[in-house]
Motif scaffolding. Structure first.
Motif, PDB file in Angstrom:
ATOM      1  N   TRP A  26      15.798   1.296 -32.185  1.00 54.11           N
ATOM      2  CA  TRP A  26      15.570   2.038 -31.021  1.00 54.11           C
ATOM      3  C   TRP A  26      15.441   3.460 -31.209  1.00 54.11           C
ATOM      4  CZ3 TRP A  26      13.421   0.187 -26.647  1.00 54.11           C
ATOM      5  CH2 TRP A  26      13.448  -0.890 -26.428  1.00 54.11           C
ATOM      6  N   ALA A  27      16.201   4.149 -32.349  1.00 53.69           N
ATOM      7  CA  ALA A  27      16.032   5.564 -32.489  1.00 53.69           C
ATOM      8  C   ALA A  27      14.842   5.993 -33.072  1.00 53.69           C
ATOM      9  CB  ALA A  27      17.172   5.912 -33.565  1.00 53.69           C
ATOM     10  N   VAL A  28      14.167   4.979 -33.888  1.00 56.90           N
ATOM     11  CA  VAL A  28      12.833   5.359 -34.435  1.00 56.90           C
ATOM     12  C   VAL A  28      11.973   5.278 -33.116  1.00 56.90           C
ATOM     13  CG1 VAL A  28      10.786   4.250 -35.707  1.00 56.90           C
ATOM     14  CG2 VAL A  28      13.219   4.456 -36.712  1.00 56.90           C
ATOM     15  N   ILE A  29      11.992   4.149 -32.216  1.00 54.66           N
ATOM     16  CA  ILE A  29      10.982   4.051 -31.208  1.00 54.66           C
ATOM     17  C   ILE A  29      11.302   5.592 -30.265  1.00 54.66           C
ATOM     18  CG2 ILE A  29      10.592   2.870 -28.928  1.00 54.66           C
ATOM     19  CD1 ILE A  29      11.348   0.373 -30.495  1.00 54.66           C
ATOM     20  N   ALA A  30      12.419   6.054 -30.085  1.00 54.67           N
ATOM     21  CA  ALA A  30      12.708   7.071 -29.278  1.00 54.67           C
ATOM     22  C   ALA A  30      12.095   8.334 -29.736  1.00 54.67           C
ATOM     23  CB  ALA A  30      14.077   7.396 -28.849  1.00 54.67           C
ATOM     24  N   VAL A  31      12.163   8.510 -31.089  1.00 51.81           N
ATOM     25  CA  VAL A  31      11.641   9.557 -32.004  1.00 51.81           C
ATOM     26  C   VAL A  31      10.027   9.614 -31.665  1.00 51.81           C
ATOM     27  CG1 VAL A  31      11.223  10.789 -33.855  1.00 51.81           C
ATOM     28  CG2 VAL A  31      13.494  10.204 -33.347  1.00 51.81           C
ATOM     29  N   GLY A  32       9.572   8.345 -31.946  1.00 48.11           N
ATOM     30  CA  GLY A  32       8.108   8.486 -31.536  1.00 48.11           C
ATOM     31  C   GLY A  32       7.833   8.724 -30.237  1.00 48.11           C
ATOM     32  N   LEU A  33       8.302   8.285 -29.243  1.00 47.05           N
ATOM     33  CA  LEU A  33       8.106   8.439 -27.782  1.00 47.05           C
ATOM     34  C   LEU A  33       8.349  10.193 -27.686  1.00 47.05           C
ATOM     35  CD1 LEU A  33       9.275   5.485 -25.909  1.00 47.05           C
ATOM     36  CD2 LEU A  33       6.961   6.076 -26.523  1.00 47.05           C
ATOM     37  N   PHE A  34       9.335  10.653 -27.931  1.00 50.73           N
ATOM     38  CA  PHE A  34       9.601  11.958 -27.971  1.00 50.73           C
ATOM     39  C   PHE A  34       8.444  12.899 -28.618  1.00 50.73           C
ATOM     40  CE2 PHE A  34      11.693  15.802 -28.923  1.00 50.73           C
ATOM     41  CZ  PHE A  34      12.161  16.247 -27.913  1.00 50.73           C
ATOM     42  N   THR A  35       7.933  12.520 -29.620  1.00 46.77           N
ATOM     43  CA  THR A  35       7.222  13.223 -30.301  1.00 46.77           C
ATOM     44  C   THR A  35       5.696  13.188 -29.487  1.00 46.77           C
ATOM     45  OG1 THR A  35       6.753  11.596 -31.868  1.00 46.77           O
ATOM     46  CG2 THR A  35       7.895  13.182 -32.547  1.00 46.77           C
ATOM     47  N   ARG A  36       5.457  12.037 -29.127  1.00 48.50           N
ATOM     48  CA  ARG A  36       4.098  11.697 -28.123  1.00 48.50           C
ATOM     49  C   ARG A  36       4.226  12.476 -27.044  1.00 48.50           C
ATOM     50  NH1 ARG A  36      -0.477   8.232 -28.147  1.00 48.50           N
ATOM     51  NH2 ARG A  36       0.656   7.431 -30.080  1.00 48.50           N
ATOM     52  N   LEU A  37       5.376  12.616 -26.204  1.00 47.13           N
ATOM     53  CA  LEU A  37       5.430  13.442 -24.943  1.00 47.13           C
ATOM     54  C   LEU A  37       5.136  14.905 -25.398  1.00 47.13           C
ATOM     55  CD1 LEU A  37       8.247  11.658 -23.030  1.00 47.13           C
ATOM     56  CD2 LEU A  37       5.972  11.666 -22.372  1.00 47.13           C
ATOM     57  N   LEU A  38       5.836  15.330 -26.433  1.00 48.66           N
ATOM     58  CA  LEU A  38       5.741  16.765 -27.005  1.00 48.66           C
ATOM     59  C   LEU A  38       4.225  16.921 -27.174  1.00 48.66           C
ATOM     60  CD1 LEU A  38       8.868  17.552 -29.191  1.00 48.66           C
ATOM     61  CD2 LEU A  38       8.309  18.540 -26.673  1.00 48.66           C
ATOM     62  N   ALA A  39       3.570  16.070 -27.994  1.00 47.74           N
ATOM     63  CA  ALA A  39       2.190  16.332 -28.154  1.00 47.74           C
ATOM     64  C   ALA A  39       1.182  16.577 -27.050  1.00 47.74           C
ATOM     65  CB  ALA A  39       1.631  15.355 -29.261  1.00 47.74           C
ATOM     66  N   ASP A  40       1.673  15.616 -25.892  1.00 47.65           N
ATOM     67  CA  ASP A  40       0.785  15.671 -24.768  1.00 47.65           C
ATOM     68  C   ASP A  40       0.863  16.529 -23.888  1.00 47.65           C
ATOM     69  OD1 ASP A  40      -0.209  13.043 -25.994  1.00 47.65           O
ATOM     70  OD2 ASP A  40       0.822  11.927 -24.597  1.00 47.65           O
ATOM     71  N   SER A  41       2.212  17.244 -23.956  1.00 50.89           N
ATOM     72  CA  SER A  41       2.518  18.509 -23.054  1.00 50.89           C
ATOM     73  C   SER A  41       2.197  19.794 -23.807  1.00 50.89           C
ATOM     74  CB  SER A  41       3.810  18.578 -22.624  1.00 50.89           C
ATOM     75  OG  SER A  41       4.595  18.682 -23.673  1.00 50.89           O
TER      76      SER A  41
END
Length: 132
Positions: A117-132
């Motif tokens: 779940w930490a790997v998934i959270a980091v992936g989502l976090f980086t995706r949100l940072l890249a989209d904003s």
């Protein structure tokens, strides 16, 4: 978007439906004394609470695994070795512990779960940072 809230013993907590990556500095008391949390912080607190409960449950299984050795070390007097061995065999065969969906929780499984779940959270976090 509106806000959702709940009462916690006289303190009202509002969950702001804003960007999930709002900084922690945005925690503040509202006009009526309620504590306003960004939705990402509320989710993070919930996830940490679930992880804590799962880790505590895994320690129950770890403690149950040590009971047979403890019983085997106790001396019940002369001639009780056979009865003691039967008790130890019964404890081992009962496989006491904390089970979720038929799988016995232990620390290794919980750490693998948390890592995934930490790997998934980091992936989502980086995706949100890249989209904003």
């Amino acid at each position: 978007m509106g806000r959702q809230g709940c009462d916690l013993g006289g303190m009202r907590v509002l969950l702001g439906a804003t960007h999930p990556l709002r900084p922690v500095e945005d925690l503040h008391l509202g006009a009526f004394g309620e504590l306003t949390l960004p939705i990402g912080a509320a989710l993070g607190i919930g996830i940490l609470g679930v992880l804590y409960v799962v880790f505590v449950s895994a320690t129950i299984s770890e403690k149950c695994a040590r009971v047979p050795a403890l019983v085997n070390a106790i001396s019940f007097g002369p001639g009780s070795e056979q009865a003691r061995q039967q008790v130890v065999d019964y404890i081992v065969s009962s496989a006491a512990g904390f089970y979720v969906f038929g799988v016995r929780l232990n620390t290794a499984i919980v750490l693998k779960f948390a890592y995934g779940w930490a790997v998934i959270a980091v992936g989502l976090f980086t995706r949100l940072l890249a989209d904003s």
